[in-house]
Design a protein around this motif. Structure first.
Motif, mmCIF file in Angstrom:
data_model
loop_
_atom_site.group_PDB
_atom_site.id
_atom_site.type_symbol
_atom_site.label_atom_id
_atom_site.label_comp_id
_atom_site.label_asym_id
_atom_site.label_seq_id
_atom_site.Cartn_x
_atom_site.Cartn_y
_atom_site.Cartn_z
ATOM 1 N N ALA A 97 -7.441 0.640 8.770
ATOM 2 C CA ALA A 97 -7.865 1.253 10.134
ATOM 3 C C ALA A 97 -6.337 1.167 10.763
ATOM 4 N N HIS A 98 -5.655 0.240 10.658
ATOM 5 C CA HIS A 98 -4.293 0.365 11.536
ATOM 6 C C HIS A 98 -3.141 1.241 11.028
ATOM 7 N N MET A 99 -3.228 1.691 9.651
ATOM 8 C CA MET A 99 -2.048 2.643 9.177
ATOM 9 C C MET A 99 -2.811 3.943 9.427
ATOM 10 N N ARG A 100 -4.335 4.113 9.387
ATOM 11 C CA ARG A 100 -4.674 5.406 9.966
ATOM 12 C C ARG A 100 -4.385 5.775 11.522
ATOM 13 N N HIS A 101 -4.424 4.742 12.085
ATOM 14 C CA HIS A 101 -4.237 4.761 13.666
ATOM 15 C C HIS A 101 -2.806 5.209 13.909
ATOM 16 N N ILE A 102 -1.817 4.829 13.282
ATOM 17 C CA ILE A 102 -0.297 5.410 13.355
ATOM 18 C C ILE A 102 0.004 6.725 12.571
ATOM 19 N N ASN A 103 -1.203 7.452 12.185
ATOM 20 C CA ASN A 103 -1.163 8.591 11.375
ATOM 21 C C ASN A 103 -0.513 8.449 9.952
ATOM 22 N N HIS A 104 -0.655 7.243 9.471
ATOM 23 C CA HIS A 104 -0.022 7.325 7.991
ATOM 24 C C HIS A 104 -1.257 6.396 7.354
ATOM 25 N N PRO A 105 -2.428 7.270 6.948
ATOM 26 C CA PRO A 105 -3.617 6.918 6.169
ATOM 27 C C PRO A 105 -3.148 6.391 4.726
ATOM 28 N N LEU A 106 -3.773 5.425 4.195
ATOM 29 C CA LEU A 106 -3.715 5.081 2.737
ATOM 30 C C LEU A 106 -3.955 6.102 1.928
ATOM 31 N N LEU A 107 -3.233 6.241 0.872
ATOM 32 C CA LEU A 107 -3.287 7.303 -0.247
ATOM 33 C C LEU A 107 -4.557 6.974 -0.829
ATOM 34 N N GLY A 108 -5.487 8.016 -0.986
ATOM 35 C CA GLY A 108 -6.768 7.934 -1.422
ATOM 36 C C GLY A 108 -8.113 7.724 -0.372
ATOM 37 N N ALA A 167 0.867 -1.188 -0.008
ATOM 38 C CA ALA A 167 0.007 -0.140 0.056
ATOM 39 C C ALA A 167 0.927 1.352 0.089
ATOM 40 N N ILE A 168 0.158 2.345 -0.476
ATOM 41 C CA ILE A 168 1.008 3.767 -0.528
ATOM 42 C C ILE A 168 0.389 4.547 0.562
ATOM 43 N N VAL A 169 1.119 5.058 1.786
ATOM 44 C CA VAL A 169 0.428 5.740 2.691
ATOM 45 C C VAL A 169 0.932 7.082 2.629
ATOM 46 N N PHE A 170 0.337 8.134 3.304
ATOM 47 C CA PHE A 170 0.514 9.496 3.358
ATOM 48 C C PHE A 170 1.721 9.548 4.236
ATOM 49 N N GLY A 171 2.594 10.587 4.185
ATOM 50 C CA GLY A 171 3.860 10.629 5.141
ATOM 51 C C GLY A 171 4.884 9.827 5.092
ATOM 52 N N ASP A 172 5.889 9.976 5.981
ATOM 53 C CA ASP A 172 6.944 9.160 6.117
ATOM 54 C C ASP A 172 6.918 8.384 7.679
ATOM 55 N N PRO A 173 6.527 7.041 7.624
ATOM 56 C CA PRO A 173 6.646 6.444 8.815
ATOM 57 C C PRO A 173 8.059 6.518 9.176
ATOM 58 N N PRO A 174 8.196 6.948 10.577
ATOM 59 C CA PRO A 174 9.430 7.075 11.451
ATOM 60 C C PRO A 174 10.363 5.709 11.500
ATOM 61 N N LYS A 175 9.832 4.687 11.514
ATOM 62 C CA LYS A 175 10.679 3.510 11.671
ATOM 63 C C LYS A 175 10.623 2.473 10.380
ATOM 64 N N LYS A 233 6.435 -3.023 6.657
ATOM 65 C CA LYS A 233 7.940 -2.778 6.504
ATOM 66 C C LYS A 233 7.952 -1.709 5.432
ATOM 67 N N VAL A 234 8.421 -0.534 5.410
ATOM 68 C CA VAL A 234 8.715 0.506 4.450
ATOM 69 C C VAL A 234 9.605 0.157 3.266
ATOM 70 N N LEU A 235 9.181 -0.041 2.029
ATOM 71 C CA LEU A 235 10.091 -0.545 0.934
ATOM 72 C C LEU A 235 10.505 0.796 0.170
ATOM 73 N N GLU A 236 9.986 1.673 0.112
ATOM 74 C CA GLU A 236 10.318 2.948 -0.513
ATOM 75 C C GLU A 236 9.685 4.257 0.040
ATOM 76 N N ARG A 237 10.634 5.247 0.087
ATOM 77 C CA ARG A 237 9.923 6.385 0.635
ATOM 78 C C ARG A 237 9.973 7.589 -0.542
ATOM 79 N N PHE A 238 8.848 8.404 -0.649
ATOM 80 C CA PHE A 238 8.888 9.350 -1.568
ATOM 81 C C PHE A 238 9.160 10.905 -1.059
ATOM 82 N N ASP A 239 10.192 11.198 -0.660
ATOM 83 C CA ASP A 239 10.530 12.686 -0.349
ATOM 84 C C ASP A 239 9.613 13.189 0.933
ATOM 85 N N GLY A 240 9.242 12.363 1.840
ATOM 86 C CA GLY A 240 8.713 12.606 3.057
ATOM 87 C C GLY A 240 7.087 12.640 2.779
ATOM 88 N N LYS A 241 6.923 12.540 1.500
ATOM 89 C CA LYS A 241 5.193 12.830 1.343
ATOM 90 C C LYS A 241 4.637 11.530 1.458
#
Length: 85
Positions: free
Chosen positions: A73-84, A7-15, A47-55
């Motif tokens: 629901a889980h990605m929204r819970h850690i403040n990185h909702p799915l794109l879209g 999935a592609i998520v908003f933001g840049d997960p810290p870990k 697991k983060v596979l790729e990061r896109f400029d912090g966005k």
């Protein structure tokens, strides 16, 4: 059998990787599945596979449990909702 999704998520997960162990339940007020202490057990490993400029980031999610809309629901819970979402 475990299920793995990408999935592609908003933001840049810290870990680079993590586990979200948070129960899920339907929130009738919001009309969606959400983390709720009285909900059903749900575990997502990511697991983060790729990061896109912090966005945004491409993540791989391995589901230990298979709840409806669990990744969403889980990605929204850690403040990185799915794109879209």
């Amino acid at each position: 059998a475990r299920r793995t999704y990408r999935a592609i998520v908003f933001g840049d997960p810290p870990k680079d990787r993590g586990t979200i162990n948070a129960p899920l339940k339907i929130d009738h007020r919001l009309k969606r599945i959400a983390v709720n202490p009285t909900g059903r057990h749900a575990v997502t490993h990511y697991k983060v596979l790729e990061r896109f400029d912090g966005k945004a980031a491409l993540v791989e999610c391995d589901l230990e449990t298979g709840r409806q809309h669990q990744i969403r629901a889980h990605m929204r819970h850690i403040n990185h909702p799915l794109l879209g979402d």
